[in-house]
Design a protein around this motif. Sequence first.
Motif, PDB file in Angstrom:
ATOM      1  N   ALA A   1       0.864  -1.189   0.000  1.00 29.35           N
ATOM      2  CA  ALA A   1       0.000   0.000   0.000  1.00 29.35           C
ATOM      3  C   ALA A   1       0.899   1.237   0.000  1.00 29.35           C
ATOM      4  O   ALA A   1       1.921   1.275   0.684  1.00 29.35           O
ATOM      5  CB  ALA A   1      -0.906  -0.004   1.220  1.00 29.35           C
ATOM      6  N   LYS A   2       0.519   2.245  -0.763  1.00 28.00           N
ATOM      7  CA  LYS A   2       1.470   3.343  -0.986  1.00 28.00           C
ATOM      8  C   LYS A   2       0.767   4.671  -1.251  1.00 28.00           C
ATOM      9  O   LYS A   2      -0.291   4.724  -1.884  1.00 28.00           O
ATOM     10  CB  LYS A   2       2.337   2.992  -2.209  1.00 28.00           C
ATOM     11  CG  LYS A   2       3.528   3.893  -2.448  1.00 28.00           C
ATOM     12  CD  LYS A   2       4.685   3.572  -1.526  1.00 28.00           C
ATOM     13  CE  LYS A   2       5.927   4.346  -1.929  1.00 28.00           C
ATOM     14  NZ  LYS A   2       7.038   4.107  -1.002  1.00 28.00           N
ATOM     15  N   ILE A   3       1.374   5.760  -0.750  1.00 29.62           N
ATOM     16  CA  ILE A   3       1.040   7.120  -1.161  1.00 29.62           C
ATOM     17  C   ILE A   3       2.304   7.725  -1.745  1.00 29.62           C
ATOM     18  O   ILE A   3       3.346   7.772  -1.080  1.00 29.62           O
ATOM     19  CB  ILE A   3       0.546   7.999   0.007  1.00 29.62           C
ATOM     20  CG1 ILE A   3      -0.719   7.419   0.644  1.00 29.62           C
ATOM     21  CG2 ILE A   3       0.269   9.424  -0.477  1.00 29.62           C
ATOM     22  CD1 ILE A   3      -1.238   8.230   1.836  1.00 29.62           C
ATOM     23  N   VAL A   4       2.235   8.162  -3.003  1.00 30.56           N
ATOM     24  CA  VAL A   4       3.396   8.737  -3.696  1.00 30.56           C
ATOM     25  C   VAL A   4       3.148  10.231  -3.889  1.00 30.56           C
ATOM     26  O   VAL A   4       2.296  10.623  -4.687  1.00 30.56           O
ATOM     27  CB  VAL A   4       3.621   8.053  -5.054  1.00 30.56           C
ATOM     28  CG1 VAL A   4       4.819   8.669  -5.762  1.00 30.56           C
ATOM     29  CG2 VAL A   4       3.824   6.546  -4.875  1.00 30.56           C
ATOM     30  N   PRO A   5       3.889  11.087  -3.166  1.00 30.61           N
ATOM     31  CA  PRO A   5       3.647  12.527  -3.278  1.00 30.61           C
ATOM     32  C   PRO A   5       4.185  13.108  -4.582  1.00 30.61           C
ATOM     33  O   PRO A   5       5.186  12.633  -5.124  1.00 30.61           O
ATOM     34  CB  PRO A   5       4.390  13.100  -2.076  1.00 30.61           C
ATOM     35  CG  PRO A   5       5.497  12.124  -1.821  1.00 30.61           C
ATOM     36  CD  PRO A   5       4.939  10.773  -2.188  1.00 30.61           C
ATOM     37  N   PHE A   6       3.501  14.135  -5.079  1.00 29.78           N
ATOM     38  CA  PHE A   6       3.958  14.887  -6.240  1.00 29.78           C
ATOM     39  C   PHE A   6       4.807  16.067  -5.748  1.00 29.78           C
ATOM     40  O   PHE A   6       4.983  16.267  -4.555  1.00 29.78           O
ATOM     41  CB  PHE A   6       2.768  15.414  -7.032  1.00 29.78           C
ATOM     42  CG  PHE A   6       1.900  14.358  -7.665  1.00 29.78           C
ATOM     43  CD1 PHE A   6       2.246  13.007  -7.644  1.00 29.78           C
ATOM     44  CD2 PHE A   6       0.702  14.703  -8.282  1.00 29.78           C
ATOM     45  CE1 PHE A   6       1.441  12.038  -8.224  1.00 29.78           C
ATOM     46  CE2 PHE A   6      -0.108  13.757  -8.874  1.00 29.78           C
ATOM     47  CZ  PHE A   6       0.260  12.417  -8.843  1.00 29.78           C
ATOM     48  N   LEU A   7       5.315  16.859  -6.692  1.00 24.62           N
ATOM     49  CA  LEU A   7       5.989  18.093  -6.316  1.00 24.62           C
ATOM     50  C   LEU A   7       5.004  19.006  -5.585  1.00 24.62           C
ATOM     51  O   LEU A   7       3.815  19.037  -5.914  1.00 24.62           O
ATOM     52  CB  LEU A   7       6.502  18.819  -7.563  1.00 24.62           C
ATOM     53  CG  LEU A   7       7.677  18.202  -8.327  1.00 24.62           C
ATOM     54  CD1 LEU A   7       7.998  19.070  -9.550  1.00 24.62           C
ATOM     55  CD2 LEU A   7       8.900  18.052  -7.439  1.00 24.62           C
ATOM     56  N   PRO A   8       5.463  19.770  -4.607  1.00 23.97           N
ATOM     57  CA  PRO A   8       4.559  20.698  -3.924  1.00 23.97           C
ATOM     58  C   PRO A   8       4.132  21.832  -4.853  1.00 23.97           C
ATOM     59  O   PRO A   8       4.819  22.156  -5.833  1.00 23.97           O
ATOM     60  CB  PRO A   8       5.405  21.224  -2.759  1.00 23.97           C
ATOM     61  CG  PRO A   8       6.816  21.091  -3.237  1.00 23.97           C
ATOM     62  CD  PRO A   8       6.843  19.842  -4.079  1.00 23.97           C
ATOM     63  N   ALA A   9       3.007  22.433  -4.541  1.00 22.01           N
ATOM     64  CA  ALA A   9       2.484  23.564  -5.320  1.00 22.01           C
ATOM     65  C   ALA A   9       1.908  24.582  -4.355  1.00 22.01           C
ATOM     66  O   ALA A   9       1.757  24.317  -3.158  1.00 22.01           O
ATOM     67  CB  ALA A   9       1.418  23.092  -6.301  1.00 22.01           C
ATOM     68  N   ARG A  10       1.601  25.755  -4.879  1.00 23.92           N
ATOM     69  CA  ARG A  10       0.940  26.769  -4.050  1.00 23.92           C
ATOM     70  C   ARG A  10      -0.178  27.420  -4.847  1.00 23.92           C
ATOM     71  O   ARG A  10       0.043  27.926  -5.956  1.00 23.92           O
ATOM     72  CB  ARG A  10       1.931  27.823  -3.571  1.00 23.92           C
ATOM     73  CG  ARG A  10       1.263  28.988  -2.826  1.00 23.92           C
ATOM     74  CD  ARG A  10       2.281  29.880  -2.128  1.00 23.92           C
ATOM     75  NE  ARG A  10       2.867  29.205  -0.986  1.00 23.92           N
ATOM     76  CZ  ARG A  10       4.178  29.186  -0.712  1.00 23.92           C
ATOM     77  NH1 ARG A  10       5.021  29.809  -1.506  1.00 23.92           N
ATOM     78  NH2 ARG A  10       4.625  28.539   0.354  1.00 23.92           N
ATOM     79  N   ASP A  11      -1.372  27.408  -4.296  1.00 21.63           N
ATOM     80  CA  ASP A  11      -2.532  28.101  -4.852  1.00 21.63           C
ATOM     81  C   ASP A  11      -2.564  29.520  -4.279  1.00 21.63           C
ATOM     82  O   ASP A  11      -1.980  29.784  -3.226  1.00 21.63           O
ATOM     83  CB  ASP A  11      -3.799  27.331  -4.473  1.00 21.63           C
ATOM     84  CG  ASP A  11      -5.064  27.893  -5.090  1.00 21.63           C
ATOM     85  OD1 ASP A  11      -4.963  28.747  -5.989  1.00 21.63           O
ATOM     86  OD2 ASP A  11      -6.150  27.475  -4.665  1.00 21.63           O
TER      87      ASP A  11
END
Length: 437
Positions: free
Chosen positions: A211-221
Motif C-alpha cells: 500500500a502506498k502514497i506517492v507525493p507529487f511536487l509541492p504547489a501553491r494556490d
Amino acid sequence: MKIIVAGSGGREHAIAWKLAESDLVSEVVCVPGNGGTQFEKKCRNVLVEGDFIESFVKTAIFEKADFAVIGPEDPLSEGIADALLKAGIPCVGPTKRGAALEASKDLSKQFMQKYGVSCAKSKTFSNAEDALSFVRAEGAPIVIKADGLAAGKGVIVAKTTNEAEEAIKSLTTSLGGAAKKLVIEEYLQGVEISVLAAVSVTEKSAAAGKAKIVPFLPARDHKRLLDGAKGPNTGGMGAVCPPEDVTEETMRLFEERILAPTLRGLIEEKIDYRGFIFFGLMLTKDGPKCLEYNVRLGDPETQAVLPMMDSDFASLCRTITDENGSLSDFSLKWKRGFQVAPVAVSGGYPGKYKKGIPILIETEKIEKTAAKIFVAGAKTNETGKLLTSGGRVLACSAHGESFQEAWQSAYNALSAVHFDEMQYRKDIGLPGAAVSE
C-alpha cells in the motif's frame, strides 16, 4: 487504452491533456468536458442527461473504457467509484468511505487525531449556540468551517470575535445541510502549500506491504482575488509548482508527520482508496500542519503540477487502480525548473458575473511562449466560437528553467487572451503573494 474522465473544469482539461500525451492512450472520453477538451487531441466530449453517476457508468460501459478518472469531489462523495467498481470498471478515485475524508471535515479531523497526523486543534459543534459560546471563550483569530462540501465557501478565518459570531450565523443560514455541524479550529500562522499525491490502498496491497502514497511536487494556490493576497477568497487565482520557499526538510517533515500516519490510517481503517489525495498544508514555525484533505487533484494546482510530470500519466493511473499495489514499484519522474499558471476570471467573480462573453486567443503569440491554456469555465456556441461560461475561465500554464522564466512566459501568454471584463492577478508565485490571513 480508452480512458473516460468525469468533470468539466480546468483540472479535468489538464487531466485529459496529460492522459492524451501517452502513447498507450487511443482516446480520452470527457464527460461532459468543456470548450478546451473539445479541441484537445485524442479527446472527445460526451454530454449525459439524468442522474450523473448512473449515466456516467452507462457511458463507461458503452465506450468500453479501460478505466475512469474522476475529477471533482461531489460524485466521489456520492459513490461513483463504488458504482464503477461494481460494474467492473477500474476507477482512479476513492470509494465513498474514502471520499468522506473530504465530504466531512468532522470525520477528517477525527481521522487525523486518531492517527497522529500533525494538524490544528479543533472542536466540532452540532448547534450554533454551543459554537458561539466556544468562540466567545476562545477569542480570535479563529477558523470556522462547515462540516460538509460547500464548493469552496465553507471556511471563514475570523480575525475578531464579532467576525467569528457572524461567520457562525452566516454558515448555518446560507449552507443548509453542509453546516449542520461546524468545525472550529485554532488559527495557524504561516503560508500554505498543497501536496497532491497518488494513492493505492487495498486489502491485497496492504497485506503484501505494498500500500502506498506517492507525493507529487509541492504547489501553491493563490486564493485571494487581488494582488498582494487582498480581496475576497476565490476558488483559486493561479498556482506555482514548486514554490521556491519549500525546502527538503519541509518535505521530510511532511512525509514523517502527515503522509505516513495518513497511510497508516487508511490501512488500519481498511479503506479502499485508489486515486489521488490533496494535502492542504500550513507551513508554521513548528513545521507543516495539515489543514485538510481533498480526495482528488486540486484546481488550479493540477494545471501547474501535471505539466511538470516527466512520467507517463496514463501508466501512473493504471498502476493506481491495481489492487495488488503496483504503484509501489512505479518510478515517478519530474522535470527540472518551475511551472506558473495564472488564472483569468470573469468580471465580478467570485460574486455575480456575466456569461457568454466571446474569448479571443492570439494562437501564434501563445505558441511563441510555449505555454498551455487549460480551459475551465468556457464552452463553444453553435458556430464553434469560445464563450465564457463560468467564473474561472482559463489558466495559462508555462514552464521555465528558472521561476522568472516560467513567470514571464505565463504572463506573456495571458496577454494574448482577451474577453470583456477579464481580470487576473499579476503576482502569482511572487514572495508574499499567498500569505495567510
